[in-house]
Design a protein around this motif. Structure first.
Motif, mmCIF file in Angstrom:
data_model
loop_
_atom_site.group_PDB
_atom_site.id
_atom_site.type_symbol
_atom_site.label_atom_id
_atom_site.label_comp_id
_atom_site.label_asym_id
_atom_site.label_seq_id
_atom_site.Cartn_x
_atom_site.Cartn_y
_atom_site.Cartn_z
ATOM 1 N N HIS A 158 24.512 -17.092 9.747
ATOM 2 C CA HIS A 158 26.118 -17.509 9.457
ATOM 3 C C HIS A 158 26.945 -16.597 8.689
ATOM 4 C CE1 HIS A 158 24.500 -21.711 10.436
ATOM 5 N NE2 HIS A 158 23.327 -20.876 10.348
ATOM 6 N N GLU A 167 25.059 -22.796 14.992
ATOM 7 C CA GLU A 167 25.682 -24.062 16.776
ATOM 8 C C GLU A 167 27.075 -23.481 17.311
ATOM 9 O OE1 GLU A 167 24.677 -26.953 17.593
ATOM 10 O OE2 GLU A 167 23.675 -26.837 16.158
ATOM 11 N N ARG A 168 27.521 -22.809 17.237
ATOM 12 C CA ARG A 168 28.464 -21.790 18.156
ATOM 13 C C ARG A 168 28.886 -20.692 17.948
ATOM 14 N NH1 ARG A 168 34.550 -22.112 20.146
ATOM 15 N NH2 ARG A 168 34.716 -22.089 22.165
ATOM 16 N N GLY A 204 22.146 -22.062 22.756
ATOM 17 C CA GLY A 204 22.520 -22.662 22.965
ATOM 18 C C GLY A 204 22.049 -23.809 24.300
ATOM 19 N N ASP A 256 24.623 -17.170 23.961
ATOM 20 C CA ASP A 256 25.037 -18.708 23.096
ATOM 21 C C ASP A 256 22.878 -18.791 23.381
ATOM 22 O OD1 ASP A 256 24.123 -20.774 22.176
ATOM 23 O OD2 ASP A 256 26.623 -21.367 22.938
ATOM 24 N N ASN A 281 22.748 -15.462 16.906
ATOM 25 C CA ASN A 281 21.873 -16.696 16.812
ATOM 26 C C ASN A 281 22.073 -16.729 15.580
ATOM 27 O OD1 ASN A 281 22.245 -17.856 19.990
ATOM 28 N ND2 ASN A 281 21.780 -15.508 20.323
#
Lengths: 366, 366
Positions: free
Chosen positions: B77, B210-211, B220, B218, B74
């Motif tokens: 990047h 984000e995804r 989110g 996830d 999460n």
């Protein structure tokens, strides 16, 4: 405060008493020889439940949705074409999960409540790497023909969601050509949620992703964890990967022992009889079943909420008056459909009678 | 056959009796209002155990290693520099997991048995996205200074493994600047393995992926699952993500209730006293402790196997004679070190006395 519930929704179901009792037994270490015996026995039992001889059959240490992720993350190479039969929520979820693994997803959409159209799925792409489908769609109560997909899959791998079918209706992974399958414990297996029974055959394992993006679900590492060599007749050496959820595995073992003592065909018959009793009773009450006739799951019945009735209020009445849980519909049918499960230990005539009687009573006062 | 064990290895430990009892209570549906109350209460309790006010504190539905994966998946990047303090097996694992998320990993290696060298870790890269470290290394029995890492982290996120520290030694995520943390239930929390207590603060959540490549982990999506709005004082609406492992969550709730009734400082003192008793006793027996002095965990003691003694044979003797499990060493120290845990319900003087007496007896006959 202790709440006692009749869990007649889409899962979890009330566990088999033996499965609950096992949770309370003294805990074993995850490398204790006595626990490794339990793990080996559980994998053997899971092979029977899946209808497979694959050595790589194990309970993954998370819930059924993690089983879905394990299936895709180990088999999808970036850019692979994955044809997904979408006839409900869990087919949709497969598309999301596969895409996150870098798949080129070809979704074959169906009207909800209908089974997978095998011809259309097989014709969707000339050479997919994977064809994926849900055997028993928990969102709609529909059974699809996995054997027909297996017969026509060609060179593709067949990846199947058996979350709501395993331990409830006929499932024959090897005979049907299922290469990768995942399930859950909290439906017809009659065990609390927390594990994902999983199987992958040699054909799929040979094509696997060598270093999948998930370490936790990496089947190359998990083979040592369950002593795969032992399962294949070897020496059974173990590699530490993660700490097995020992209480849950012991519970799954106990649930499967109960199921296999009864015999899988007898268990399937019991689900069939309870589901038929429920569905006949609902129609006699003038209610309309949602899933297409001829493709209805006995273990999970979908029924339309009658016009003018507040479906959520009825569910609340059942819960408060009798401790009975039934489910709302899924996705676009959240308000217009109920889902009633008679799964595992609940696949019994008295459970069918109870939910029918309670629903009749609640509708009379709605 | 029922095996009763004293689980004095590196985990699982014997659960608190209240945690075991909760596993046997009637199962609730994962959307039952009564279960949602249990989940909310558990998240509140976890905030206390972590020492955080972060709304995004929850039990992830898999074991501690999945917590590690959730932390990286999460927050990393592609191409992010992740500095990992490696002073044992779990630091090594962090490197593997972070790399699978696309991180550029800068591993700062330490001699096993030593704590993290804060200066060296902070100087390893001028602008890392993440600095990751293990608070209590389960492989070596060493405690590292997380507060010092937090004080010097600069713009980086601080990601911490608290698997073997939570519920056993002082842990103050907010005060120490921990942005992301994961733990396990089967060590000092005194609950069976199967959940990963997790926390992430606003600072880290705002920078999240984000995804993420994992759907199951996830954050989110998981916010809706635990009714994050409710945790923050809102309406507590729930989104179906996956079926919560309801029995395990109920057990965690019961374990945390016991711990918080005793009081965290008292629980830490109890671990400290039991560990000191054990370590003093081992040294009085002429054994050599492995972890560096001044940095030893009270809850998990590492001790060198004496020259000429077969460490595995001694462990087998303890198991067969008294049902006592102690652990082998980890990695390169598998044969030359024992790991003895007095965690959770086992952090007691009688447990320390028992394992010392049994080890003395076994060594006398080895």
């Amino acid at each position: 405060m202790i709440h006692e519930r009749h869990l007649f929704g889409p899962g979890p179901a009330n566990p088999y008493p033996e499965a609950t009792a096992a949770l309370g037994r003294p805990l074993l270490g995850h490398l204790d020889p006595a626990f490794l015996d339990v793990m080996d026995a559980t994998c053997d039992q899971l092979r029977q439940a899946w209808g497979t001889t694959s050595a790589r059959t194990l309970p993954i240490s998370a819930t059924g949705s993690a089983g879905m992720e394990a299936a895709f993350v180990n088999t999808v190479h970036p850019g692979d074409v994955v044809v997904v039969a979408v006839n409900g929520l869990f087919g949709q979820r497969m598309c999301d999960v596969a895409a996150r693994c870098g798949a080129e997803v070809v979704a074959v959409e169906h009207e909800w409540g209908h089974p997978v159209d095998v011809e259309r799925v097989l014709a969707a792409h000339p050479a997919p790497a994977i064809i994926a489908a849900v055997h028993a769609e928990t969102s709609t109560g529909v059974r699809s023909d996995i054997a027909a997909l297996g017969a026509g899959k060609g060179d593709a791998l067949l990846l199947v969601d058996a979350v709501t079918s395993i331990g409830g209706i006929e499932l024959r992974a090897d005979d049907w050509g299922v290469d990768v399958g995942y399930a859950g414990t909290q439906k017809c297996l009659g065990v609390a949620p927390g594990l994902a029974p999983f199987t992958i055959n040699d054909r799929a394992f040979e094509r696997r992703v060598e270093r999948p993006q998930s370490w936790y679900l990496d089947l190359g590492l998990l083979g040592g964890y369950v002593g795969e060599a032992g399962a294949a007749g070897g020496s059974g050496g173990r590699t530490y990967h993660h700490t097995a959820p020992v209480a849950m595995v012991a519970s799954l073992h106990a649930g499967l022992t109960r199921i296999l003592a009864e015999g899988l065909p007898a268990v399937w018959d019991r689900h069939e009889a309870a589901g038929r009793q429920l569905q006949d009773g609902l129609e006699e009450m003038g209610l309309e079943l949602f899933a297409q006739k001829g493709h209805r799951l006995p273990e999970l019945t979908t029924v339309r909420v009658p016009d003018g009735v507040d479906g959520a209020a009825v569910r609340r009445t059942l819960l408060e008056r009798h401790g009975i849980e039934i489910g709302a519909g899924a996705g676009p049918y959240a308000a217009s459909v109920w889902r009633i499960g008679l799964m595992g230990h609940n696949a019994r005539p008295d459970a069918a009678l109870l939910v029918l009687s309670a629903l009749r009573e609640a509708l009379a006062s709605a």
